[in-house]
Motif scaffolding. Structure first.
Motif, PDB file in Angstrom:
ATOM      1  N   GLY A  44      60.235  29.731  38.567  1.00 25.55           N
ATOM      2  CA  GLY A  44      61.414  29.761  37.987  1.00 25.55           C
ATOM      3  C   GLY A  44      61.918  30.563  37.762  1.00 25.55           C
ATOM      4  O   GLY A  44      61.082  31.574  37.969  1.00 25.55           O
ATOM      5  N   GLN A  45      63.597  31.097  37.316  1.00 26.49           N
ATOM      6  CA  GLN A  45      63.659  31.582  36.563  1.00 26.49           C
ATOM      7  C   GLN A  45      63.799  31.381  34.959  1.00 26.49           C
ATOM      8  O   GLN A  45      64.525  31.969  34.156  1.00 26.49           O
ATOM      9  CB  GLN A  45      65.189  31.744  36.996  1.00 26.49           C
ATOM     10  N   ASN A  46      62.887  30.617  34.632  1.00 23.16           N
ATOM     11  CA  ASN A  46      62.983  30.157  32.850  1.00 23.16           C
ATOM     12  C   ASN A  46      62.046  30.905  32.213  1.00 23.16           C
ATOM     13  O   ASN A  46      61.997  32.110  33.104  1.00 23.16           O
ATOM     14  CB  ASN A  46      62.438  29.183  33.029  1.00 23.16           C
ATOM     15  N   THR A  47      61.807  31.041  31.043  1.00 23.59           N
ATOM     16  CA  THR A  47      61.274  32.259  30.281  1.00 23.59           C
ATOM     17  C   THR A  47      59.839  31.790  30.416  1.00 23.59           C
ATOM     18  O   THR A  47      59.233  33.117  30.664  1.00 23.59           O
ATOM     19  CB  THR A  47      61.720  31.644  28.885  1.00 23.59           C
ATOM     20  N   TRP A  48      59.000  30.726  30.843  1.00 25.19           N
ATOM     21  CA  TRP A  48      57.829  31.003  30.858  1.00 25.19           C
ATOM     22  C   TRP A  48      57.288  32.108  32.333  1.00 25.19           C
ATOM     23  O   TRP A  48      56.545  32.181  32.065  1.00 25.19           O
ATOM     24  CB  TRP A  48      57.716  29.546  31.670  1.00 25.19           C
ATOM     25  N   SER A  49      58.299  31.438  33.336  1.00 30.13           N
ATOM     26  CA  SER A  49      58.127  32.211  34.508  1.00 30.13           C
ATOM     27  C   SER A  49      58.338  33.636  33.861  1.00 30.13           C
ATOM     28  O   SER A  49      57.490  34.251  34.811  1.00 30.13           O
ATOM     29  CB  SER A  49      58.973  31.793  35.759  1.00 30.13           C
ATOM     30  N   ILE A  50      59.406  34.065  33.697  1.00 31.89           N
ATOM     31  CA  ILE A  50      60.024  35.616  33.289  1.00 31.89           C
ATOM     32  C   ILE A  50      58.782  36.540  32.720  1.00 31.89           C
ATOM     33  O   ILE A  50      57.866  37.390  32.542  1.00 31.89           O
ATOM     34  CB  ILE A  50      61.051  35.706  32.602  1.00 31.89           C
ATOM     35  N   GLY A  51      58.333  35.585  31.768  1.00 29.90           N
ATOM     36  CA  GLY A  51      57.179  36.555  30.776  1.00 29.90           C
ATOM     37  C   GLY A  51      55.361  35.695  31.268  1.00 29.90           C
ATOM     38  O   GLY A  51      54.655  36.938  31.466  1.00 29.90           O
ATOM     39  N   PHE A  52      55.281  35.163  32.561  1.00 30.62           N
ATOM     40  CA  PHE A  52      53.343  35.047  33.352  1.00 30.62           C
ATOM     41  C   PHE A  52      54.316  36.427  34.211  1.00 30.62           C
ATOM     42  O   PHE A  52      53.184  37.035  34.327  1.00 30.62           O
ATOM     43  CB  PHE A  52      53.707  34.214  34.093  1.00 30.62           C
ATOM     44  N   LEU A  53      54.807  36.044  34.638  1.00 30.77           N
ATOM     45  CA  LEU A  53      55.146  37.753  35.370  1.00 30.77           C
ATOM     46  C   LEU A  53      55.094  39.312  34.924  1.00 30.77           C
ATOM     47  O   LEU A  53      54.216  40.220  35.676  1.00 30.77           O
ATOM     48  CB  LEU A  53      57.060  37.879  36.359  1.00 30.77           C
ATOM     49  N   ARG A  54      55.783  39.830  33.608  1.00 28.80           N
ATOM     50  CA  ARG A  54      55.256  40.861  33.245  1.00 28.80           C
ATOM     51  C   ARG A  54      54.015  40.269  32.466  1.00 28.80           C
ATOM     52  O   ARG A  54      53.837  41.442  32.639  1.00 28.80           O
ATOM     53  CB  ARG A  54      56.271  40.567  31.378  1.00 28.80           C
ATOM     54  N   VAL A  55      53.216  39.685  32.375  1.00 28.77           N
ATOM     55  CA  VAL A  55      51.964  39.277  31.476  1.00 28.77           C
ATOM     56  C   VAL A  55      51.449  39.864  33.263  1.00 28.77           C
ATOM     57  O   VAL A  55      49.967  40.919  32.898  1.00 28.77           O
ATOM     58  CB  VAL A  55      51.505  38.771  31.058  1.00 28.77           C
ATOM     59  N   ALA A  56      51.280  39.037  33.856  1.00 29.49           N
ATOM     60  CA  ALA A  56      50.594  39.466  35.047  1.00 29.49           C
ATOM     61  C   ALA A  56      50.344  40.880  35.639  1.00 29.49           C
ATOM     62  O   ALA A  56      49.552  41.317  35.909  1.00 29.49           O
ATOM     63  CB  ALA A  56      50.632  38.222  36.345  1.00 29.49           C
ATOM     64  N   ILE A  57      51.913  41.675  35.633  1.00 34.28           N
ATOM     65  CA  ILE A  57      52.205  42.768  36.294  1.00 34.28           C
ATOM     66  C   ILE A  57      51.278  44.077  35.360  1.00 34.28           C
ATOM     67  O   ILE A  57      50.628  44.337  35.683  1.00 34.28           O
ATOM     68  CB  ILE A  57      53.501  42.945  35.738  1.00 34.28           C
ATOM     69  N   TRP A  58      51.209  43.234  33.967  1.00 31.16           N
ATOM     70  CA  TRP A  58      51.142  44.935  32.710  1.00 31.16           C
ATOM     71  C   TRP A  58      49.163  44.552  32.596  1.00 31.16           C
ATOM     72  O   TRP A  58      48.864  45.737  32.813  1.00 31.16           O
ATOM     73  CB  TRP A  58      51.441  44.059  31.267  1.00 31.16           C
ATOM     74  N   THR A  59      48.778  43.403  33.209  1.00 35.07           N
ATOM     75  CA  THR A  59      47.081  43.136  33.294  1.00 35.07           C
ATOM     76  C   THR A  59      46.686  43.778  34.324  1.00 35.07           C
ATOM     77  O   THR A  59      45.586  44.180  34.305  1.00 35.07           O
ATOM     78  CB  THR A  59      46.602  40.840  33.658  1.00 35.07           C
ATOM     79  N   LEU A  60      47.455  43.842  35.875  1.00 33.99           N
ATOM     80  CA  LEU A  60      46.851  44.786  36.884  1.00 33.99           C
ATOM     81  C   LEU A  60      47.399  46.580  36.100  1.00 33.99           C
ATOM     82  O   LEU A  60      45.846  46.922  37.267  1.00 33.99           O
ATOM     83  CB  LEU A  60      47.635  44.431  38.281  1.00 33.99           C
ATOM     84  N   VAL A  61      48.112  46.211  35.651  1.00 30.94           N
ATOM     85  CA  VAL A  61      48.516  47.444  35.293  1.00 30.94           C
ATOM     86  C   VAL A  61      47.163  48.332  34.784  1.00 30.94           C
ATOM     87  O   VAL A  61      46.523  49.793  34.568  1.00 30.94           O
ATOM     88  CB  VAL A  61      49.770  47.727  34.899  1.00 30.94           C
ATOM     89  N   TRP A  62      47.211  47.708  33.904  1.00 35.52           N
ATOM     90  CA  TRP A  62      45.896  47.878  32.418  1.00 35.52           C
ATOM     91  C   TRP A  62      44.791  47.825  33.124  1.00 35.52           C
ATOM     92  O   TRP A  62      44.030  48.796  32.562  1.00 35.52           O
ATOM     93  CB  TRP A  62      45.965  46.763  31.648  1.00 35.52           C
ATOM     94  N   ALA A  63      43.781  47.288  34.330  1.00 32.98           N
ATOM     95  CA  ALA A  63      42.996  47.416  34.878  1.00 32.98           C
ATOM     96  C   ALA A  63      42.923  47.853  35.475  1.00 32.98           C
ATOM     97  O   ALA A  63      41.582  48.858  35.328  1.00 32.98           O
ATOM     98  CB  ALA A  63      42.734  45.735  35.309  1.00 32.98           C
TER      99      ALA A  63
ATOM    100  N   PHE B 167      49.432  52.657  26.192  1.00 36.06           N
ATOM    101  CA  PHE B 167      49.831  53.663  26.373  1.00 36.06           C
ATOM    102  C   PHE B 167      48.458  53.519  25.290  1.00 36.06           C
ATOM    103  O   PHE B 167      47.640  54.327  25.913  1.00 36.06           O
ATOM    104  CB  PHE B 167      50.497  55.105  26.044  1.00 36.06           C
ATOM    105  N   THR B 168      48.462  53.300  24.064  1.00 37.40           N
ATOM    106  CA  THR B 168      47.493  53.603  22.857  1.00 37.40           C
ATOM    107  C   THR B 168      46.161  52.455  23.775  1.00 37.40           C
ATOM    108  O   THR B 168      45.293  52.751  23.427  1.00 37.40           O
ATOM    109  CB  THR B 168      47.921  52.735  21.699  1.00 37.40           C
ATOM    110  N   CYS B 169      46.514  51.681  24.312  1.00 38.67           N
ATOM    111  CA  CYS B 169      45.280  50.762  24.051  1.00 38.67           C
ATOM    112  C   CYS B 169      44.367  50.991  25.452  1.00 38.67           C
ATOM    113  O   CYS B 169      43.010  51.415  25.351  1.00 38.67           O
ATOM    114  CB  CYS B 169      45.985  49.716  25.365  1.00 38.67           C
TER     115      CYS B 169
END
Length: 438
Positions: free
Chosen positions: A190-209, A293-295
């Motif tokens: 979807g294009q709701n707040t939950w799907s936007i939040g999930f996409l943001r967190v998922a991308i950062w999770t992969l970048v972080w890992a 960056f600090t993390c």
């Protein structure tokens, strides 16, 4: 009762064994020990069949709302879900035993066709106990794995297909319903707040890992090479100092760094301002990009010691003759490192790099105790996911604070889908698997 050794009799044995467990053993094969055991299994299953059917119906319906009843007397959908999964596991075990009984009857008849005689009861008992001993020995471990590993995993996946969430679907006050793939659509499609939040967190999770894995690995490798190359007697002292961050529990070190990097009264900012390097405090954990960056930097400080020891241990296995031959051929230190040391160390440690990546995807402590997921972003009010939250810390907030168990289960399923190939690949590289597959 004697039987002829032809295909029609084999079909008769198979049909009889399929109609009732152990019946072929008792009627045709004169194997009363196995026959009695298999028959007892089916009798017990039939005796509990009404309760099994009731639990299966509860698994399908997950109960009905009864607002007229006291809360303690209402249907608890979660208990019904767990009971249904347990009953499914019992049914699966029964089906496996049923198949084994049919195969045992066929094998017994084939043995009779070959020898043209029936074994006496003592021989049958000794044979049955000998072949069954490994099964009975492994049965307790199998049951424990089924109850404490498989059932919780299936339950966690099943919750992703329900509406188990606050406030309208929390048992026993309210019931939980099956909703199919609705939760997956809301989070992924979807294009709701939950799907936007999930996409943001998922991308950062992969970048972080990726960043957390490779910075720690190459940081540890560089330090290991440096310690090996220097000829000072104090090199062991440096090794001891560099391993201290890894030896200290991450909870303690992350909480200490959280206070040191505080934007208002942290020692880091105060020290930099005192010596004149900065004029204004640096928001180390105040903005999403700076906090991310600090993390990565703090995780490098805490984790490079492990890969330093790993790399040093691997480099000790590299023959010095190879390095000497390279020096004679005119190679410098950089060329020796890039052409000899690095390829050999990578070959030995690649599986551990893969597993380190999988670990960092679920590295709860490095994020939660350092930033608690902060700072907030645009969708944090609804999703509670901060700028540095990774999927596993977001799951914690969804379950403990928001009580959105259905969304948390969807995220857990997605993490499993991503990490399962890495775990399978790692297992297939182990020596035990390779030797077992020969």
């Amino acid at each position: 009762m004697e039987i002829k050794t032809d295909l029609s009799d084999m079909k008769k044995v198979r049909t009889t064994a399929s109609c009732f467990m152990g019946l072929a053993h008792l009627l045709y094969l004169k194997d009363y020990v196995k026959g009695a055991f298999f028959a007892l299994c089916e009798v017990v299953f039939i005796a509990f069949l009404p309760a099994i059917i009731k639990k299966m119906i509860g698994l399908v319906t997950l109960g009905s709302p009864h607002p007229e009843l006291p809360i303690k007397m209402r249907d608890n959908s979660i208990f019904m879900l767990i009971d249904g999964i347990l009953v499914l596991s019992v049914v699966a075990i029964f089906v496996i035993v049923y198949i084994l009984s049919v195969k045992s009857a066929q094998a017994g008849y084939s043995e009779y066709c070959r020898t043209k005689r029936f074994k006496n009861q003592k021989d049958l008992f000794d044979t049955a106990m000998g072949k069954s001993f490994p099964i009975f020995g492994l049965a307790p471990a199998f049951v424990m794995v089924l109850v404490f590993v498989v059932v919780p995993l299936v339950f966690s996946v099943a919750v992703a297909f329900t509406n188990y969430s606050d406030p309208a679907h929390i048992p026993p006050n309210n019931t939980v319903d099956w909703v199919g793939f609705q939760n997956f659509v809301e989070l992924l499609g979807g294009q709701n707040t939950w799907s936007i939040g999930f996409l943001r967190v998922a991308i950062w999770t992969l970048v972080w890992a990726v960043l957390a894995t490779f910075t720690c690995y190459f940081g540890g490798l560089i330090v290991a090479v440096w310690l090996k190359e220097i000829n000072f007697h104090i090199a062991p002292v440096f090794r001891f100092i560099f391993i201290l961050p890894y030896a200290v529990p991450s909870v303690v070190s992350m909480l200490v760094w959280k206070n040191l990097l505080n934007g208002s009264f942290g020692i880091v900012n105060r020290t930099l301002m005192q010596i004149g390097l900065i004029s204004q405090p640096i928001p180390w954990l105040g903005t999403p990009l700076m906090a991310q960056f600090t993390c990565v930097v703090i995780n490098l400080w805490a984790g490079f010691g492990y890969f330093m020891l790993l790399s040093m241990g691997t480099m000790t296995a590299i023959s010095e003759d190879m390095n000497e031959a390279a020096k004679i051929d005119g190679a410098n230190r950089r060329q020796i490192f890039s052409k000899i040391t690095l390829p050999l160390v990578l070959y030995q440690t690649l599986p551990l790099i893969i597993m380190s990546f999988a670990h960092n995807v679920n590295n709860f402590g490095a994020i939660y105790f350092l930033t608690n997921g902060a700072p907030t972003v645009s969708d944090s009010t609804t999703t509670l996911a901060g700028g540095t939250d990774i999927l596993v810390t977001w799951i914690y907030k969804l379950t403990v604070t928001l009580m959105k168990y259905n969304y948390a289960s969807v995220i857990a399923v997605m993490i499993f889908i991503v990490l399962a190939p890495f775990a399978i690949w790692q297992f297939r590289q182990t020596k035990a698997y390779k030797e077992g597959s020969v």
